[in-house]
Design a protein around this motif. Structure first.
Motif, PDB file in Angstrom:
ATOM      1  N   GLY A  75      39.755 -45.482 -42.856  1.00  0.00           N
ATOM      2  CA  GLY A  75      40.612 -45.266 -41.681  1.00  0.00           C
ATOM      3  C   GLY A  75      40.033 -44.262 -40.717  1.00  0.00           C
ATOM      4  N   GLY A  76      38.719 -44.368 -40.483  1.00  0.00           N
ATOM      5  CA  GLY A  76      38.064 -43.443 -39.561  1.00  0.00           C
ATOM      6  C   GLY A  76      38.045 -42.022 -40.081  1.00  0.00           C
ATOM      7  N   GLY A  77      38.053 -41.877 -41.399  1.00  0.00           N
ATOM      8  CA  GLY A  77      38.016 -40.543 -42.003  1.00  0.00           C
ATOM      9  C   GLY A  77      39.384 -40.005 -42.365  1.00  0.00           C
ATOM     10  N   GLU A  78      40.441 -40.759 -42.023  1.00  0.00           N
ATOM     11  CA  GLU A  78      41.802 -40.322 -42.326  1.00  0.00           C
ATOM     12  C   GLU A  78      42.115 -40.421 -43.818  1.00  0.00           C
ATOM     13  OE1 GLU A  78      44.009 -39.002 -40.064  1.00  0.00           O
ATOM     14  OE2 GLU A  78      42.288 -39.069 -38.719  1.00  0.00           O
ATOM     15  N   LYS A  79      41.602 -41.451 -44.473  1.00  0.00           N
ATOM     16  CA  LYS A  79      41.851 -41.641 -45.902  1.00  0.00           C
ATOM     17  C   LYS A  79      40.601 -41.220 -46.666  1.00  0.00           C
ATOM     18  CE  LYS A  79      43.071 -45.114 -49.330  1.00  0.00           C
ATOM     19  NZ  LYS A  79      41.925 -45.471 -50.115  1.00  0.00           N
ATOM     20  N   GLU A  80      40.800 -40.461 -47.706  1.00  0.00           N
ATOM     21  CA  GLU A  80      39.671 -39.981 -48.491  1.00  0.00           C
ATOM     22  C   GLU A  80      39.221 -41.048 -49.495  1.00  0.00           C
ATOM     23  OE1 GLU A  80      40.344 -36.176 -50.246  1.00  0.00           O
ATOM     24  OE2 GLU A  80      40.770 -35.234 -48.327  1.00  0.00           O
ATOM     25  N   ILE A  81      37.934 -41.319 -49.516  1.00  0.00           N
ATOM     26  CA  ILE A  81      37.331 -42.236 -50.480  1.00  0.00           C
ATOM     27  C   ILE A  81      36.506 -41.380 -51.441  1.00  0.00           C
ATOM     28  CG2 ILE A  81      35.762 -44.187 -50.824  1.00  0.00           C
ATOM     29  CD1 ILE A  81      38.187 -45.032 -49.217  1.00  0.00           C
ATOM     30  N   THR A  82      36.741 -41.564 -52.742  1.00  0.00           N
ATOM     31  CA  THR A  82      36.000 -40.807 -53.752  1.00  0.00           C
ATOM     32  C   THR A  82      35.154 -41.761 -54.596  1.00  0.00           C
ATOM     33  OG1 THR A  82      37.719 -41.007 -55.439  1.00  0.00           O
ATOM     34  CG2 THR A  82      37.903 -39.135 -53.907  1.00  0.00           C
ATOM     35  N   ALA A  83      34.270 -41.177 -55.380  1.00  0.00           N
ATOM     36  CA  ALA A  83      33.441 -41.984 -56.286  1.00  0.00           C
ATOM     37  C   ALA A  83      34.337 -42.759 -57.251  1.00  0.00           C
ATOM     38  CB  ALA A  83      32.463 -41.097 -57.050  1.00  0.00           C
ATOM     39  N   ARG A  84      35.404 -42.149 -57.695  1.00  0.00           N
ATOM     40  CA  ARG A  84      36.338 -42.819 -58.617  1.00  0.00           C
ATOM     41  C   ARG A  84      36.950 -44.056 -57.967  1.00  0.00           C
ATOM     42  NH1 ARG A  84      37.277 -44.347 -63.393  1.00  0.00           N
ATOM     43  NH2 ARG A  84      39.406 -44.286 -64.086  1.00  0.00           N
ATOM     44  N   ASP A  85      37.301 -43.959 -56.683  1.00  0.00           N
ATOM     45  CA  ASP A  85      37.833 -45.114 -55.950  1.00  0.00           C
ATOM     46  C   ASP A  85      36.821 -46.264 -55.976  1.00  0.00           C
ATOM     47  OD1 ASP A  85      40.116 -43.651 -55.180  1.00  0.00           O
ATOM     48  OD2 ASP A  85      39.148 -42.972 -53.319  1.00  0.00           O
ATOM     49  N   LEU A  86      35.556 -45.916 -55.763  1.00  0.00           N
ATOM     50  CA  LEU A  86      34.498 -46.930 -55.732  1.00  0.00           C
ATOM     51  C   LEU A  86      34.274 -47.542 -57.115  1.00  0.00           C
ATOM     52  CD1 LEU A  86      32.019 -45.066 -53.368  1.00  0.00           C
ATOM     53  CD2 LEU A  86      33.574 -46.929 -52.770  1.00  0.00           C
ATOM     54  N   SER A  93      30.399 -48.483 -63.628  1.00  0.00           N
ATOM     55  CA  SER A  93      30.479 -47.176 -64.283  1.00  0.00           C
ATOM     56  C   SER A  93      30.186 -46.029 -63.317  1.00  0.00           C
ATOM     57  CB  SER A  93      29.470 -47.124 -65.430  1.00  0.00           C
ATOM     58  OG  SER A  93      28.151 -47.149 -64.912  1.00  0.00           O
ATOM     59  N   ASN A  94      30.558 -44.836 -63.763  1.00  0.00           N
ATOM     60  CA  ASN A  94      30.288 -43.627 -62.986  1.00  0.00           C
ATOM     61  C   ASN A  94      28.790 -43.444 -62.720  1.00  0.00           C
ATOM     62  OD1 ASN A  94      29.497 -40.581 -63.071  1.00  0.00           O
ATOM     63  ND2 ASN A  94      31.552 -40.683 -62.176  1.00  0.00           N
ATOM     64  N   GLY A  99      24.401 -43.175 -58.845  1.00  0.00           N
ATOM     65  CA  GLY A  99      23.044 -43.528 -58.418  1.00  0.00           C
ATOM     66  C   GLY A  99      23.025 -44.134 -57.028  1.00  0.00           C
ATOM     67  N   ILE A 100      23.957 -45.043 -56.765  1.00  0.00           N
ATOM     68  CA  ILE A 100      24.038 -45.675 -55.442  1.00  0.00           C
ATOM     69  C   ILE A 100      24.339 -44.625 -54.382  1.00  0.00           C
ATOM     70  CG2 ILE A 100      25.371 -47.277 -54.012  1.00  0.00           C
ATOM     71  CD1 ILE A 100      25.736 -48.999 -56.587  1.00  0.00           C
ATOM     72  N   LEU A 101      25.283 -43.756 -54.671  1.00  0.00           N
ATOM     73  CA  LEU A 101      25.657 -42.720 -53.689  1.00  0.00           C
ATOM     74  C   LEU A 101      24.508 -41.743 -53.443  1.00  0.00           C
ATOM     75  CD1 LEU A 101      29.350 -41.994 -54.744  1.00  0.00           C
ATOM     76  CD2 LEU A 101      28.537 -43.366 -52.804  1.00  0.00           C
ATOM     77  N   LYS A 102      23.779 -41.384 -54.490  1.00  0.00           N
ATOM     78  CA  LYS A 102      22.618 -40.490 -54.320  1.00  0.00           C
ATOM     79  C   LYS A 102      21.593 -41.104 -53.369  1.00  0.00           C
ATOM     80  CE  LYS A 102      22.393 -37.780 -58.441  1.00  0.00           C
ATOM     81  NZ  LYS A 102      21.975 -37.714 -59.790  1.00  0.00           N
TER      82      LYS A 102
END
Length: 177
Positions: A75-86, A93-94, A99-102
């Protein structure tokens, strides 16, 4: 012969009718077995093609999926997305998400900052102007999609979609007999 080997041999036999197809593989496998082999092959080949296209703009399919998800769901930065969400969204897996995020962070596509709701959780945000990259990636993926389905009628696509939904339903069925 392993399922993987059969999938690779399917390519050489692809233009044949069902019986010739089985004969080309040198075996009398049932149709269900051949469908499973072809689905695996289709998945690997499509991922390879998409990776080759996205590599031209510095991404893999997995990285592009993560970026698009963040962009469309933050939402243009309005909603927080975390690794857990992904992890939950992509059912991985975590360590896989980490690895993808790094790699995305190293390429400067994303940044991670402490969350505003819970500072222990890192919020993942798109960094810089991703819109140009998004447009380029979408154009490449659209071209590949058109190539993949070029000789399909609308009826073919509807029937394939219906059949794949049945397979997905069956594979998710937890009440095995």
């Amino acid at each position: 012969m392993k399922l993987q080997d059969i999938g690779m041999r399917c390519i050489d036999c692809i233009d044949l009718d069902d019986r010739e197809f089985r004969d080309c593989l040198g075996a009398t496998y049932d149709t269900k077995f051949l469908i499973i082999a072809m689905m695996g092959l289709l998945n690997r080949k499509q991922k390879m093609k998409m990776d080759m296209e996205l590599e031209k703009i510095g991404l893999t399919v997995a990285q592009a999926q993560i970026l698009f998800y963040i962009m469309l769901n933050s939402g243009g930065g309005e909603k927080e997305i975390t690794a857990r969400d992904l992890e939950q969204r992509f059912q991985v897996s975590n360590p896989t998400i980490s690895g993808i995020l790094k790699r995305l962070e190293k390429k400067e596509f994303i940044e991670r900052t402490p969350g505003t709701i819970d500072r222990r959780k890192q919020q993942i945000r798109i960094k810089g102007d991703f819109h140009y990259l998004r447009k380029n990636a979408e154009e490449r993926m659209e071209a590949e999609k058109e190539k993949l389905f070029r000789n399909f009628t609308e009826e073919d696509l509807d029937k394939l979609s219906e059949l794949l939904k049945k397979l997905l339903y069956n594979i998710e069925d937890r009440n095995e007999e």
